[in-house]
Design a protein around this motif. Structure first.
Motif, PDB file in Angstrom:
ATOM      1  N   ALA A 135       0.921  -1.038  -0.092  1.00 37.28           N
ATOM      2  CA  ALA A 135       0.035  -0.104   0.255  1.00 37.28           C
ATOM      3  C   ALA A 135       0.959   1.350   0.004  1.00 37.28           C
ATOM      4  CB  ALA A 135      -1.028   0.007   1.211  1.00 37.28           C
ATOM      5  N   TYR A 150      -3.693   2.322 -11.650  1.00 35.41           N
ATOM      6  CA  TYR A 150      -4.486   2.092 -10.326  1.00 35.41           C
ATOM      7  C   TYR A 150      -5.177   0.661 -10.419  1.00 35.41           C
ATOM      8  CZ  TYR A 150      -3.897   7.361  -9.550  1.00 35.41           C
ATOM      9  OH  TYR A 150      -3.398   8.342  -9.350  1.00 35.41           O
ATOM     10  N   VAL A 151      -5.599   0.295 -11.436  1.00 34.36           N
ATOM     11  CA  VAL A 151      -6.395  -1.007 -11.311  1.00 34.36           C
ATOM     12  C   VAL A 151      -5.258  -2.175 -11.108  1.00 34.36           C
ATOM     13  CG1 VAL A 151      -7.360  -2.823 -13.026  1.00 34.36           C
ATOM     14  CG2 VAL A 151      -8.284  -0.306 -12.812  1.00 34.36           C
ATOM     15  N   GLY A 180      -3.712  -1.868  -7.883  1.00 39.70           N
ATOM     16  CA  GLY A 180      -4.678  -2.137  -6.646  1.00 39.70           C
ATOM     17  C   GLY A 180      -4.988  -4.027  -6.818  1.00 39.70           C
ATOM     18  N   ILE A 181      -4.690  -4.556  -7.661  1.00 44.48           N
ATOM     19  CA  ILE A 181      -5.027  -5.936  -7.642  1.00 44.48           C
ATOM     20  C   ILE A 181      -3.587  -6.788  -7.851  1.00 44.48           C
ATOM     21  CG2 ILE A 181      -7.200  -5.756  -8.506  1.00 44.48           C
ATOM     22  CD1 ILE A 181      -6.191  -6.702 -11.285  1.00 44.48           C
TER      23      ILE A 181
END
Length: 70
Positions: free
Chosen positions: A22, A45-46, A49-50
């Motif tokens: 994070a 961002y995707v 994020g994953i």
């Protein structure tokens, strides 16, 4: 190593992974991603994020491995 010990170690490592991921993703997103066009920002961002799921899957698979029969 017994499964119970692996789960304890894995839980601690998972917490460390999530916190480090994070902070790293936030630093990257604030630094370089903001200069990109909106479509590339969305992709970044995707992915950020994953992407933590892949190391987490390996860790969970190791934690859930059954004990050896002695």
């Amino acid at each position: 190593m017994r499964q119970r010990v692996r789960k304890l170690i894995g839980t601690v490592l998972m917490l460390v992974l999530v916190v480090v991921w994070a902070v790293s993703a936030m630093a990257l997103a604030q630094g370089r991603v903001t200069d990109l066009p909106w479509a590339w920002q969305t992709v970044c961002y995707v992915l950020l994020g994953i992407a933590w799921v892949l190391p987490a899957m390996v860790l969970i698979r190791w934690m859930e491995r059954p004990d050896r029969k002695v």
